[in-house]
Design a protein around this motif. Structure first.
Motif, PDB file in Angstrom:
ATOM      1  N   ASN A  16      -1.334   2.228   8.049  1.00 15.20           N
ATOM      2  CA  ASN A  16      -1.767   0.929   7.505  1.00 15.20           C
ATOM      3  C   ASN A  16      -0.942   0.526   6.285  1.00 15.20           C
ATOM      4  O   ASN A  16      -1.465   0.053   5.282  1.00 15.20           O
ATOM      5  CB  ASN A  16      -3.249   0.931   7.146  1.00 15.20           C
ATOM      6  CG  ASN A  16      -4.109   1.064   8.370  1.00 15.20           C
ATOM      7  OD1 ASN A  16      -3.765   0.569   9.437  1.00 15.20           O
ATOM      8  ND2 ASN A  16      -5.235   1.739   8.224  1.00 15.20           N
ATOM      9  N   LEU A  17       0.370   0.708   6.377  1.00 15.62           N
ATOM     10  CA  LEU A  17       1.269   0.375   5.284  1.00 15.62           C
ATOM     11  C   LEU A  17       1.409  -1.136   5.174  1.00 15.62           C
ATOM     12  O   LEU A  17       1.619  -1.823   6.171  1.00 15.62           O
ATOM     13  CB  LEU A  17       2.640   1.006   5.513  1.00 15.62           C
ATOM     14  CG  LEU A  17       3.655   0.820   4.400  1.00 15.62           C
ATOM     15  CD1 LEU A  17       3.223   1.631   3.179  1.00 15.62           C
ATOM     16  CD2 LEU A  17       5.023   1.254   4.856  1.00 15.62           C
ATOM     17  N   THR A  18       1.265  -1.643   3.968  1.00 17.33           N
ATOM     18  CA  THR A  18       1.393  -3.078   3.716  1.00 17.33           C
ATOM     19  C   THR A  18       2.377  -3.315   2.589  1.00 17.33           C
ATOM     20  O   THR A  18       2.701  -2.405   1.819  1.00 17.33           O
ATOM     21  CB  THR A  18       0.036  -3.711   3.328  1.00 17.33           C
ATOM     22  OG1 THR A  18      -0.440  -3.070   2.161  1.00 17.33           O
ATOM     23  CG2 THR A  18      -0.983  -3.578   4.443  1.00 17.33           C
ATOM     24  N   THR A  19       2.848  -4.573   2.483  1.00 12.82           N
ATOM     25  CA  THR A  19       3.735  -4.930   1.378  1.00 12.82           C
ATOM     26  C   THR A  19       2.924  -4.991   0.092  1.00 12.82           C
ATOM     27  O   THR A  19       1.729  -5.264   0.097  1.00 12.82           O
ATOM     28  CB  THR A  19       4.402  -6.293   1.636  1.00 12.82           C
ATOM     29  OG1 THR A  19       3.395  -7.284   1.788  1.00 12.82           O
ATOM     30  CG2 THR A  19       5.271  -6.246   2.877  1.00 12.82           C
ATOM     31  N   SER A  20       3.588  -4.772  -1.019  1.00 14.24           N
ATOM     32  CA  SER A  20       2.866  -4.707  -2.287  1.00 14.24           C
ATOM     33  C   SER A  20       2.469  -6.088  -2.807  1.00 14.24           C
ATOM     34  O   SER A  20       1.422  -6.233  -3.433  1.00 14.24           O
ATOM     35  CB  SER A  20       3.708  -3.980  -3.337  1.00 14.24           C
ATOM     36  OG  SER A  20       4.940  -4.670  -3.517  1.00 14.24           O
ATOM     37  N   ASP A  21       3.274  -7.110  -2.544  1.00 18.17           N
ATOM     38  CA  ASP A  21       2.976  -8.432  -3.102  1.00 18.17           C
ATOM     39  C   ASP A  21       1.994  -9.226  -2.253  1.00 18.17           C
ATOM     40  O   ASP A  21       1.026  -9.775  -2.769  1.00 18.17           O
ATOM     41  CB  ASP A  21       4.257  -9.245  -3.261  1.00 18.17           C
ATOM     42  CG  ASP A  21       5.158  -8.667  -4.335  1.00 18.17           C
ATOM     43  OD1 ASP A  21       4.629  -8.005  -5.241  1.00 18.17           O
ATOM     44  OD2 ASP A  21       6.377  -8.864  -4.253  1.00 18.17           O
ATOM     45  N   LEU A  22       2.240  -9.321  -0.953  1.00 10.86           N
ATOM     46  CA  LEU A  22       1.434 -10.184  -0.096  1.00 10.86           C
ATOM     47  C   LEU A  22       0.422  -9.437   0.759  1.00 10.86           C
ATOM     48  O   LEU A  22      -0.337 -10.047   1.503  1.00 10.86           O
ATOM     49  CB  LEU A  22       2.350 -11.003   0.817  1.00 10.86           C
ATOM     50  CG  LEU A  22       3.320 -11.950   0.098  1.00 10.86           C
ATOM     51  CD1 LEU A  22       4.242 -12.608   1.105  1.00 10.86           C
ATOM     52  CD2 LEU A  22       2.569 -12.974  -0.704  1.00 10.86           C
ATOM     53  N   SER A  23       0.442  -8.137   0.717  1.00 10.78           N
ATOM     54  CA  SER A  23      -0.445  -7.282   1.519  1.00 10.78           C
ATOM     55  C   SER A  23      -0.310  -7.553   3.013  1.00 10.78           C
ATOM     56  O   SER A  23      -1.287  -7.512   3.753  1.00 10.78           O
ATOM     57  CB  SER A  23      -1.899  -7.452   1.085  1.00 10.78           C
ATOM     58  OG  SER A  23      -2.063  -7.024  -0.238  1.00 10.78           O
ATOM     59  N   LEU A  24       0.916  -7.848   3.442  1.00  9.94           N
ATOM     60  CA  LEU A  24       1.196  -8.024   4.867  1.00  9.94           C
ATOM     61  C   LEU A  24       1.488  -6.667   5.494  1.00  9.94           C
ATOM     62  O   LEU A  24       2.144  -5.823   4.867  1.00  9.94           O
ATOM     63  CB  LEU A  24       2.403  -8.934   5.069  1.00  9.94           C
ATOM     64  CG  LEU A  24       2.263 -10.378   4.626  1.00  9.94           C
ATOM     65  CD1 LEU A  24       3.609 -11.080   4.722  1.00  9.94           C
ATOM     66  CD2 LEU A  24       1.227 -11.085   5.461  1.00  9.94           C
ATOM     67  N   PRO A  25       1.059  -6.443   6.725  1.00 14.52           N
ATOM     68  CA  PRO A  25       1.429  -5.187   7.381  1.00 14.52           C
ATOM     69  C   PRO A  25       2.935  -5.163   7.669  1.00 14.52           C
ATOM     70  O   PRO A  25       3.525  -6.188   8.006  1.00 14.52           O
ATOM     71  CB  PRO A  25       0.611  -5.193   8.664  1.00 14.52           C
ATOM     72  CG  PRO A  25       0.209  -6.598   8.870  1.00 14.52           C
ATOM     73  CD  PRO A  25       0.184  -7.264   7.542  1.00 14.52           C
TER      74      PRO A  25
END
Length: 59
Positions: A16-25
């Motif tokens: 479930n890794l997401t981007t740090s800024d937008l929380s997109l997968p």
């Protein structure tokens, strides 16, 4: 190579890794990269086969 990229995308999907800024997968973008590398490999293979057939046909 595209299979390895796809396996890495599945691994990241499990985490479930997401981007740090937008929380997109992250995994959908990696899957797109995997499909793109597979398409590139197919195009390179077909172009190589076309040139091979053209070289053999000239003899």
């Amino acid at each position: 190579m595209s299979l390895t990229i796809f396996i890495e995308a599945m691994r990241l999907m499990g985490r479930n890794l997401t981007t740090s800024d937008l929380s997109l997968p992250v995994y959908p973008f990696i899957i797109i990269a995997s499909v793109g590398s597979f398409a590139f490999a197919l195009v390179a293979l077909t172009n190589g086969l076309k040139h091979f057939v053209k070289a053999v046909d000239n003899t």
